[in-house]
Design a protein around this motif. Sequence first.
Motif, PDB file in Angstrom:
ATOM      1  N   ASP A   1      90.923  38.926  12.262  1.00  0.00           N
ATOM      2  CA  ASP A   1      90.001  40.055  12.109  1.00  0.00           C
ATOM      3  C   ASP A   1      89.418  40.110  10.704  1.00  0.00           C
ATOM      4  OD1 ASP A   1      92.397  40.830  10.881  1.00  0.00           O
ATOM      5  OD2 ASP A   1      92.584  42.716  11.981  1.00  0.00           O
ATOM      6  N   ARG A   2      90.294  39.948   9.693  1.00  0.00           N
ATOM      7  CA  ARG A   2      89.849  39.873   8.296  1.00  0.00           C
ATOM      8  C   ARG A   2      90.429  38.636   7.620  1.00  0.00           C
ATOM      9  NH1 ARG A   2      92.253  44.120   5.679  1.00  0.00           N
ATOM     10  NH2 ARG A   2      93.367  44.902   7.501  1.00  0.00           N
ATOM     11  N   ASN A   3      90.745  37.632   8.449  1.00  0.00           N
ATOM     12  CA  ASN A   3      91.398  36.412   7.958  1.00  0.00           C
ATOM     13  C   ASN A   3      92.616  36.753   7.114  1.00  0.00           C
ATOM     14  OD1 ASN A   3      89.416  35.052   9.300  1.00  0.00           O
ATOM     15  ND2 ASN A   3      88.604  33.973   7.518  1.00  0.00           N
ATOM     16  N   ARG A   4      93.430  37.650   7.667  1.00  0.00           N
ATOM     17  CA  ARG A   4      94.638  38.093   6.992  1.00  0.00           C
ATOM     18  C   ARG A   4      95.778  37.090   7.179  1.00  0.00           C
ATOM     19  NH1 ARG A   4      96.432  43.303   9.514  1.00  0.00           N
ATOM     20  NH2 ARG A   4      95.374  42.543  11.390  1.00  0.00           N
ATOM     21  N   SER A   5      96.787  37.236   6.355  1.00  0.00           N
ATOM     22  CA  SER A   5      97.993  36.435   6.504  1.00  0.00           C
ATOM     23  C   SER A   5      98.919  37.097   7.512  1.00  0.00           C
ATOM     24  CB  SER A   5      98.719  36.295   5.164  1.00  0.00           C
ATOM     25  OG  SER A   5      97.907  35.602   4.234  1.00  0.00           O
ATOM     26  N   PRO A   6      99.478  36.330   8.431  1.00  0.00           N
ATOM     27  CA  PRO A   6     100.445  36.888   9.377  1.00  0.00           C
ATOM     28  C   PRO A   6     101.794  37.064   8.684  1.00  0.00           C
ATOM     29  CG  PRO A   6     100.302  34.538   9.682  1.00  0.00           C
ATOM     30  CD  PRO A   6      99.287  34.891   8.614  1.00  0.00           C
ATOM     31  N   PRO A   7     102.783  37.624   9.359  1.00  0.00           N
ATOM     32  CA  PRO A   7     104.132  37.637   8.793  1.00  0.00           C
ATOM     33  C   PRO A   7     104.540  36.225   8.378  1.00  0.00           C
ATOM     34  CG  PRO A   7     104.054  38.984  10.764  1.00  0.00           C
ATOM     35  CD  PRO A   7     102.733  38.294  10.683  1.00  0.00           C
ATOM     36  N   SER A   8     105.301  36.122   7.338  1.00  0.00           N
ATOM     37  CA  SER A   8     105.592  34.817   6.742  1.00  0.00           C
ATOM     38  C   SER A   8     106.196  33.839   7.743  1.00  0.00           C
ATOM     39  CB  SER A   8     106.530  34.995   5.543  1.00  0.00           C
ATOM     40  OG  SER A   8     107.752  35.621   5.934  1.00  0.00           O
ATOM     41  N   GLU A   9     106.948  34.337   8.712  1.00  0.00           N
ATOM     42  CA  GLU A   9     107.582  33.461   9.696  1.00  0.00           C
ATOM     43  C   GLU A   9     106.569  32.751  10.583  1.00  0.00           C
ATOM     44  OE1 GLU A   9     108.302  36.565   9.180  1.00  0.00           O
ATOM     45  OE2 GLU A   9     110.373  36.672   8.481  1.00  0.00           O
ATOM     46  N   TRP A  10     105.341  33.256  10.612  1.00  0.00           N
ATOM     47  CA  TRP A  10     104.299  32.683  11.449  1.00  0.00           C
ATOM     48  C   TRP A  10     103.273  31.886  10.644  1.00  0.00           C
ATOM     49  CZ3 TRP A  10     104.306  33.389  16.790  1.00  0.00           C
ATOM     50  CH2 TRP A  10     105.254  34.304  17.278  1.00  0.00           C
ATOM     51  N   ALA A  11     103.386  31.876   9.342  1.00  0.00           N
ATOM     52  CA  ALA A  11     102.307  31.349   8.498  1.00  0.00           C
ATOM     53  C   ALA A  11     102.020  29.877   8.751  1.00  0.00           C
ATOM     54  CB  ALA A  11     102.652  31.573   7.027  1.00  0.00           C
ATOM     55  N   ASP A  12     103.058  29.076   9.005  1.00  0.00           N
ATOM     56  CA  ASP A  12     102.821  27.639   9.115  1.00  0.00           C
ATOM     57  C   ASP A  12     102.200  27.248  10.446  1.00  0.00           C
ATOM     58  OD1 ASP A  12     105.017  28.163  10.686  1.00  0.00           O
ATOM     59  OD2 ASP A  12     106.233  26.486   9.941  1.00  0.00           O
ATOM     60  N   ARG A  13     102.075  28.177  11.372  1.00  0.00           N
ATOM     61  CA  ARG A  13     101.464  27.852  12.663  1.00  0.00           C
ATOM     62  C   ARG A  13     100.237  28.698  12.939  1.00  0.00           C
ATOM     63  NH1 ARG A  13     105.356  30.622  16.647  1.00  0.00           N
ATOM     64  NH2 ARG A  13     104.689  28.965  18.031  1.00  0.00           N
ATOM     65  N   TYR A  14      99.733  29.355  11.910  1.00  0.00           N
ATOM     66  CA  TYR A  14      98.588  30.249  12.120  1.00  0.00           C
ATOM     67  C   TYR A  14      97.280  29.550  11.764  1.00  0.00           C
ATOM     68  CZ  TYR A  14      97.099  34.826  13.540  1.00  0.00           C
ATOM     69  OH  TYR A  14      96.574  35.849  14.281  1.00  0.00           O
ATOM     70  N   GLN A  15      96.211  29.984  12.426  1.00  0.00           N
ATOM     71  CA  GLN A  15      94.860  29.505  12.149  1.00  0.00           C
ATOM     72  C   GLN A  15      93.897  30.656  12.379  1.00  0.00           C
ATOM     73  OE1 GLN A  15      93.733  25.988  14.356  1.00  0.00           O
ATOM     74  NE2 GLN A  15      91.554  26.255  13.941  1.00  0.00           N
TER      75      GLN A  15
END
Length: 405
Positions: free
Chosen positions: A186-200
């Motif tokens: 939505d605002r190209n935010r960072s997800p919770p850290s546990e999800w960061a390596d699989r987010y796009q």
Amino acid sequence: MAKKEQSATRRTYLKSGLAVAAGGLLAGCTGTSGEEMTDSSSNATAMSTAESTPEQTAGDESYTVSMAPMGDVEFDSVPETIFTRLTHHAGMAFALGHGDAVNSMHAPEYYHALWNQFTPRLDGVSLDWRGLYSSWEPSKERLYELDSDVHLADPASVAALGSWDASDLEEIEENVGPWFGNTFSDRNRSPPSEWADRYQHYGLWDIFANVATVLREEAKYEALASVRDEMLQTISSTLPPTDERPTAVMLASRDYETIYAYNLNTPGFLTAHTRPLGAVGALGDGVESGATIDFETLLEADPDVILSLGGMHPTTDMSEIRAVLHDHPVASEVSAVKNDRIYAQGARYQGPILNLFQTEMTAKQLYPELFGAWPTYETGPYPEIPADEQLFDRQRVADIITGSN
């Protein structure tokens, strides 16, 4: 839905996706701050087409769709019941002719009323979201009761609520239906850290392409994307040089005691209908988009145009909003107020159909001399626009949604 008779193959496959990855998350899906409660979208490029291609073998009707953060998700048949949280996902189901399959969403009464400000301009298209489960923070028990074939919701955003952990997400995927959604774009935010390596991060229409593949409505997606592409080509070929464009800001407030201000060109799909129009953000870099401001800050920014978020909702009276601004000793000095350039907006988590309408309306609000003036709007549905001033064909869109084209 074949999900009711789940095959061992599908269960095993899902374990290799979100379920297995969840093992690394069980240390704790810590919550982040609550998601923004206002609405919209982003730029649309077809960068995920290859990822969306279904994988099928002879005699096997299952297909696989891939999108972050879920990875590969296999479906054994087209989902018939759809859980959603945020309205960009519900709006995608609606655009593909599956609006009646939606069984839940955030603030269903509010968004039912808002969406139905636009449907009157689409012949033969209707929706009724009244009485659906209000799913901002869903309970696991209710998801079992709903028994949805797919959860069009970002599992990372559900984890961020704090009341869900990885084992809960895995349990619902395993026993009810898969997760499939993306929200932190939505605002190209960072997800919770546990999800960061699989987010796009994706654009609104990229997510829409993947949802269309889930619902096996790729042809409808392509047809609607063509409508949008044609409109954006018309807009981009008509826009004036940057130094001749207006300055603008989007405001959200119920009483103008607290005012939230949003820039129009920030990354993420919340600006899918404003960023292509290239207006100059009145706030510049001095105020973060989504921050609260006062009238003194607004006057210092002095926008040429004010866009009033939620102004299209039937409970909002734009004449009252204009009166408040005109009567305020500071706000009345703002250029947009003095020149009566205060316009209604709809939703920021908008979905593709509202994206078409809102791109057209905002083009007219920002550049009336180029795209035709936006009618003075106070209440009621999306105004009738003369056919020669419409930026997209309503009947063509209606026929795509209903499958009549």
